[in-house]
Motif scaffolding. Structure first.
Motif, PDB file in Angstrom:
ATOM      1  N   GLU A 127       0.824  -1.214   0.000  1.00  0.00           N
ATOM      2  CA  GLU A 127       0.000   0.000   0.000  1.00  0.00           C
ATOM      3  C   GLU A 127       0.855   1.260   0.000  1.00  0.00           C
ATOM      4  O   GLU A 127       0.341   2.352  -0.221  1.00  0.00           O
ATOM      5  CB  GLU A 127      -0.954  -0.012   1.192  1.00  0.00           C
ATOM      6  CG  GLU A 127      -2.085  -1.010   1.019  1.00  0.00           C
ATOM      7  CD  GLU A 127      -3.143  -0.906   2.105  1.00  0.00           C
ATOM      8  OE1 GLU A 127      -4.205  -1.510   1.914  1.00  0.00           O
ATOM      9  OE2 GLU A 127      -2.910  -0.227   3.111  1.00  0.00           O
ATOM     10  N   ALA A 128       2.131   1.129   0.256  1.00  0.00           N
ATOM     11  CA  ALA A 128       3.031   2.276   0.100  1.00  0.00           C
ATOM     12  C   ALA A 128       3.427   2.337  -1.371  1.00  0.00           C
ATOM     13  O   ALA A 128       4.102   1.445  -1.865  1.00  0.00           O
ATOM     14  CB  ALA A 128       4.262   2.097   0.983  1.00  0.00           C
ATOM     15  N   GLN A 129       2.986   3.372  -2.078  1.00  0.00           N
ATOM     16  CA  GLN A 129       3.225   3.466  -3.508  1.00  0.00           C
ATOM     17  C   GLN A 129       3.910   4.787  -3.861  1.00  0.00           C
ATOM     18  O   GLN A 129       3.302   5.712  -4.388  1.00  0.00           O
ATOM     19  CB  GLN A 129       1.900   3.336  -4.276  1.00  0.00           C
ATOM     20  CG  GLN A 129       1.308   1.940  -4.247  1.00  0.00           C
ATOM     21  CD  GLN A 129       2.133   0.955  -5.043  1.00  0.00           C
ATOM     22  OE1 GLN A 129       2.459   1.195  -6.189  1.00  0.00           O
ATOM     23  NE2 GLN A 129       2.471  -0.172  -4.435  1.00  0.00           N
ATOM     24  N   PRO A 130       5.194   4.921  -3.551  1.00  0.00           N
ATOM     25  CA  PRO A 130       5.897   6.166  -3.855  1.00  0.00           C
ATOM     26  C   PRO A 130       6.160   6.321  -5.349  1.00  0.00           C
ATOM     27  O   PRO A 130       6.176   5.353  -6.101  1.00  0.00           O
ATOM     28  CB  PRO A 130       7.212   6.021  -3.080  1.00  0.00           C
ATOM     29  CG  PRO A 130       7.421   4.548  -2.999  1.00  0.00           C
ATOM     30  CD  PRO A 130       6.055   3.942  -2.885  1.00  0.00           C
ATOM     31  N   VAL A 131       6.358   7.557  -5.773  1.00  0.00           N
ATOM     32  CA  VAL A 131       6.680   7.874  -7.159  1.00  0.00           C
ATOM     33  C   VAL A 131       8.133   8.357  -7.215  1.00  0.00           C
ATOM     34  O   VAL A 131       8.493   9.285  -6.501  1.00  0.00           O
ATOM     35  CB  VAL A 131       5.739   8.969  -7.715  1.00  0.00           C
ATOM     36  CG1 VAL A 131       6.156   9.361  -9.128  1.00  0.00           C
ATOM     37  CG2 VAL A 131       4.289   8.483  -7.693  1.00  0.00           C
ATOM     38  N   PRO A 132       8.981   7.743  -8.023  1.00  0.00           N
ATOM     39  CA  PRO A 132      10.400   8.137  -8.026  1.00  0.00           C
ATOM     40  C   PRO A 132      10.649   9.378  -8.864  1.00  0.00           C
ATOM     41  O   PRO A 132       9.993   9.612  -9.878  1.00  0.00           O
ATOM     42  CB  PRO A 132      11.077   6.918  -8.655  1.00  0.00           C
ATOM     43  CG  PRO A 132      10.041   6.373  -9.584  1.00  0.00           C
ATOM     44  CD  PRO A 132       8.707   6.615  -8.919  1.00  0.00           C
ATOM     45  N   THR A 133      11.596  10.196  -8.438  1.00  0.00           N
ATOM     46  CA  THR A 133      12.104  11.288  -9.255  1.00  0.00           C
ATOM     47  C   THR A 133      13.614  11.358  -9.073  1.00  0.00           C
ATOM     48  O   THR A 133      14.132  11.065  -7.996  1.00  0.00           O
ATOM     49  CB  THR A 133      11.495  12.642  -8.858  1.00  0.00           C
ATOM     50  OG1 THR A 133      11.793  12.904  -7.475  1.00  0.00           O
ATOM     51  CG2 THR A 133       9.991  12.660  -9.060  1.00  0.00           C
ATOM     52  N   TYR A 134      14.307  11.731 -10.131  1.00  0.00           N
ATOM     53  CA  TYR A 134      15.755  11.870 -10.107  1.00  0.00           C
ATOM     54  C   TYR A 134      16.095  13.227 -10.708  1.00  0.00           C
ATOM     55  O   TYR A 134      15.790  13.488 -11.875  1.00  0.00           O
ATOM     56  CB  TYR A 134      16.425  10.748 -10.903  1.00  0.00           C
ATOM     57  CG  TYR A 134      16.161   9.379 -10.336  1.00  0.00           C
ATOM     58  CD1 TYR A 134      17.063   8.778  -9.471  1.00  0.00           C
ATOM     59  CD2 TYR A 134      14.990   8.688 -10.645  1.00  0.00           C
ATOM     60  CE1 TYR A 134      16.829   7.531  -8.933  1.00  0.00           C
ATOM     61  CE2 TYR A 134      14.734   7.435 -10.105  1.00  0.00           C
ATOM     62  CZ  TYR A 134      15.656   6.863  -9.247  1.00  0.00           C
ATOM     63  OH  TYR A 134      15.402   5.627  -8.710  1.00  0.00           O
ATOM     64  N   SER A 135      16.688  14.103  -9.903  1.00  0.00           N
ATOM     65  CA  SER A 135      16.963  15.472 -10.336  1.00  0.00           C
ATOM     66  C   SER A 135      18.466  15.715 -10.427  1.00  0.00           C
ATOM     67  O   SER A 135      19.237  15.279  -9.573  1.00  0.00           O
ATOM     68  CB  SER A 135      16.324  16.466  -9.361  1.00  0.00           C
ATOM     69  OG  SER A 135      14.914  16.326  -9.373  1.00  0.00           O
ATOM     70  N   TYR A 136      18.853  16.461 -11.459  1.00  0.00           N
ATOM     71  CA  TYR A 136      20.254  16.707 -11.761  1.00  0.00           C
ATOM     72  C   TYR A 136      20.470  18.201 -11.994  1.00  0.00           C
ATOM     73  O   TYR A 136      19.694  18.849 -12.693  1.00  0.00           O
ATOM     74  CB  TYR A 136      20.676  15.930 -13.016  1.00  0.00           C
ATOM     75  CG  TYR A 136      20.434  14.448 -12.944  1.00  0.00           C
ATOM     76  CD1 TYR A 136      21.455  13.563 -12.631  1.00  0.00           C
ATOM     77  CD2 TYR A 136      19.155  13.911 -13.192  1.00  0.00           C
ATOM     78  CE1 TYR A 136      21.239  12.198 -12.568  1.00  0.00           C
ATOM     79  CE2 TYR A 136      18.931  12.545 -13.128  1.00  0.00           C
ATOM     80  CZ  TYR A 136      19.967  11.693 -12.808  1.00  0.00           C
ATOM     81  OH  TYR A 136      19.741  10.334 -12.749  1.00  0.00           O
TER      82      TYR A 136
END
Length: 518
Positions: A307-316
């Motif tokens: 039920e933990a559904q995080p959304v990934p982001t990668y910033s540069y």
């Protein structure tokens, strides 16, 4: 006593509720079962231990099967993932039937279509496979090999399957793998084969398109210091057993134990792993007699809260230096901003195509890290250049294309790079052997990245910028919710490796209750 702020109290209350309400919990059990065979005509007529039972009889097969399921049935796992079962449908069918009898649950094997010709290979081939509790779990999509690009390396032993929880509808992909053992007369060969295994695996995991959450397990036959596992770490996969127990061991060499069975999770999956550990009690190999154990490996358990559904982001952000061990995008201003794509996973060389990206607030934000490169220290102030899939990039001779291969290929080509920042903020990435450098240009109106040895750049030709990964940046506008609606319940999200709590009003907090700007 210091009083808590209201946001922190909300977060603490949320965590307490999450603890009381376990959510959609799924238990996965993994193990190398040391050659569980269905066939009886393999010529194995010696040995009196459970691990080497006489498979010329049904009794010997039953002894082995019951030893496995007697030990593992106590966990009543939702999914069991096995290494070293015979490469035929019957091996998993027997294990599923036996597990069902001993638990009262309905276990089913995942169909994989694998088989072999016993007359050609009387010792048989082994595979990795899955059985699952059909009342709670269902497989989604096909069972696939992750041995992509290196089909001669364990295609049956590197497998993946996406599973769906029937309770919540949430999915994740489970990959069960068996890397090359250290069994040859040349240890260097075994290490190189495991490097191939890891590159093939990372390429094979690109097939996991049904859900971004990926769990990688199996008998990887090495510890964390080896390049094969460093490839997984560099690609963003975190080892889950050692995270909780740095002294864990799954295989015992005489009196010395080591962890060669591993559990890795990508960033979104790691946020859903609540526990991962070796089980030392079920199989007496580590705690009792090695001669009565059913396997020379111990099993391990992984608990998930789907039920933990995080959304990934990668910033540069734009870099001013090049540092070994740091991840970078290679970017140039061709028809807007273009980032260098890695060489295609089915190719060993090519002109690298550009992919359009945008910059906001000085950052380029990506949904994954698959276009990032890592500069690895090559000594003498120079670097190796490695892509997401663990492949080393190199340029040889007078060729303009980028080649990819293992560490041995790079060393054989004598290919290391100097990386020098120019006055305009670009970087000259120069092959120290050939004096060819990396540039971006247009070819038939298409952006591409290639190698040249020209004295001067022409029109629409650029040295690249480097954009450095910043794990602390929280990008604007990245959210788990629809742009036109607020969430109706508290959710979790992953931003640059940080787990955040998203409240129903859209506000976001760290697990410590600190407000995070959108």
């Amino acid at each position: 006593m210091k009083s808590f702020s209201r946001p922190l109290m909300l977060v603490l209350a949320l965590l307490q509720v999450c603890h009381m309400r376990a959510g959609d919990v799924v238990t996965v059990c993994g193990q190398n079962v040391q050659n569980f065979f269905y066939s009886l005509d393999r010529g194995r007529t010696t040995g009196n231990s459970v691990t080497k039972s006489n498979y010329n009889t049904e009794e010997g097969r039953s002894i082995k099967m019951n030893a496995i399921t007697d030990a593992l049935s106590i966990y009543e796992a939702d999914i069991y993932a096995f290494n070293e079962v015979e490469c035929c449908a019957e091996s998993l069918e027997l294990l599923a039937q036996s597990m069902s009898l001993k638990t009262g649950k309905s276990y089913q094997p995942v169909a994989d279509g694998l088989s072999y010709d016993l007359s050609v290979n009387p010792d048989g081939l082994i595979k990795s496979g899955f059985i699952y509790n059909a009342a709670k779990i269902e497989p989604v999509g096909d069972n696939l090999s992750t041995a992509v690009g290196y089909t001669h390396i364990y295609p049956a032993q590197m497998r993946m399957q996406t599973f769906r929880s029937k309770a919540s509808g949430e999915c994740f992909t489970l990959s069960m793998n068996h890397f090359k053992a250290s069994t040859s007369d040349d240890p260097t060969y075994d290490v190189a084969q495991r490097e191939y295994n890891s590159i093939a695996l990372l390429k094979g995991l690109d097939q996991a398109t049904l859900d971004p959450d990926i769990l990688v397990m199996g008998d990887l036959n090495t510890g964390m210091s080896e390049l094969s596992l460093n490839n997984l770490v560099n690609a963003g996969y975190e080892e889950q057993i050692l995270k909780r127990d740095p002294y864990a061991a799954s295989y015992w060499y005489y009196n010395d134990g080591s962890l060669i069975d591993h559990v890795f999770a990508n960033s979104t999956m790691a946020a859903q792993v609540t526990d991962a550990h070796i089980e030392y009690v079920a199989n007496p190999h580590s705690t009792g007699s090695k001669y009565t154990a059913y396997s020379d490996h111990d099993p391990y358990l992984v608990m998930l809260n789907l039920e933990a559904q995080p959304v990934p982001t990668y910033s540069y952000k734009k870099a001013t230096t090049c540092t070994a061990g740091v991840h970078y995008l290679i970017v140039a201003p061709i028809q807007g901003l273009q980032v260098a794509n890695p060489v295609g996973i089915s190719n060993s060389y090519e002109y690298q195509a550009g992919a359009a990206v945008t910059e906001a607030n000085g950052y380029i934000t990506m949904p994954d890290a698959k276009k990032a490169y890592i500069f690895e220290d090559a000594g003498n102030g120079n670097y190796y250049l490695k892509d997401y899939y663990g492949r080393y990039n190199y340029q040889k001779g007078t060729y303009y294309s980028t080649n990819v291969g293992t560490k041995s290929y790079v060393d054989e080509a004598n290919c290391t790079f100097s990386v020098t920042m120019q006055g305009d903020g670009t970087f000259k990435i120069l092959n120290t052997a050939t004096n060819y450098y990396y540039l971006a240009s247009l070819y038939n109106d298409a952006p591409q990245f290639t190698w040249r040895n020209w004295n001067n750049l022409g029109a629409n030709q650029y040295l690249p910028w480097l954009y450095q990964y910043d794990p602390d940046y929280s990008p604007t506008g990245i959210s788990t919710i629809n742009a036109n609606a607020l969430p109706t319940a508290t959710r979790k999200m992953m931003s640059n490796g940080q787990l955040l709590i998203v409240m129903p009003d859209g506000k976001r907090y760290t697990l410590q209750g600190i407000a995070v700007e959108k």
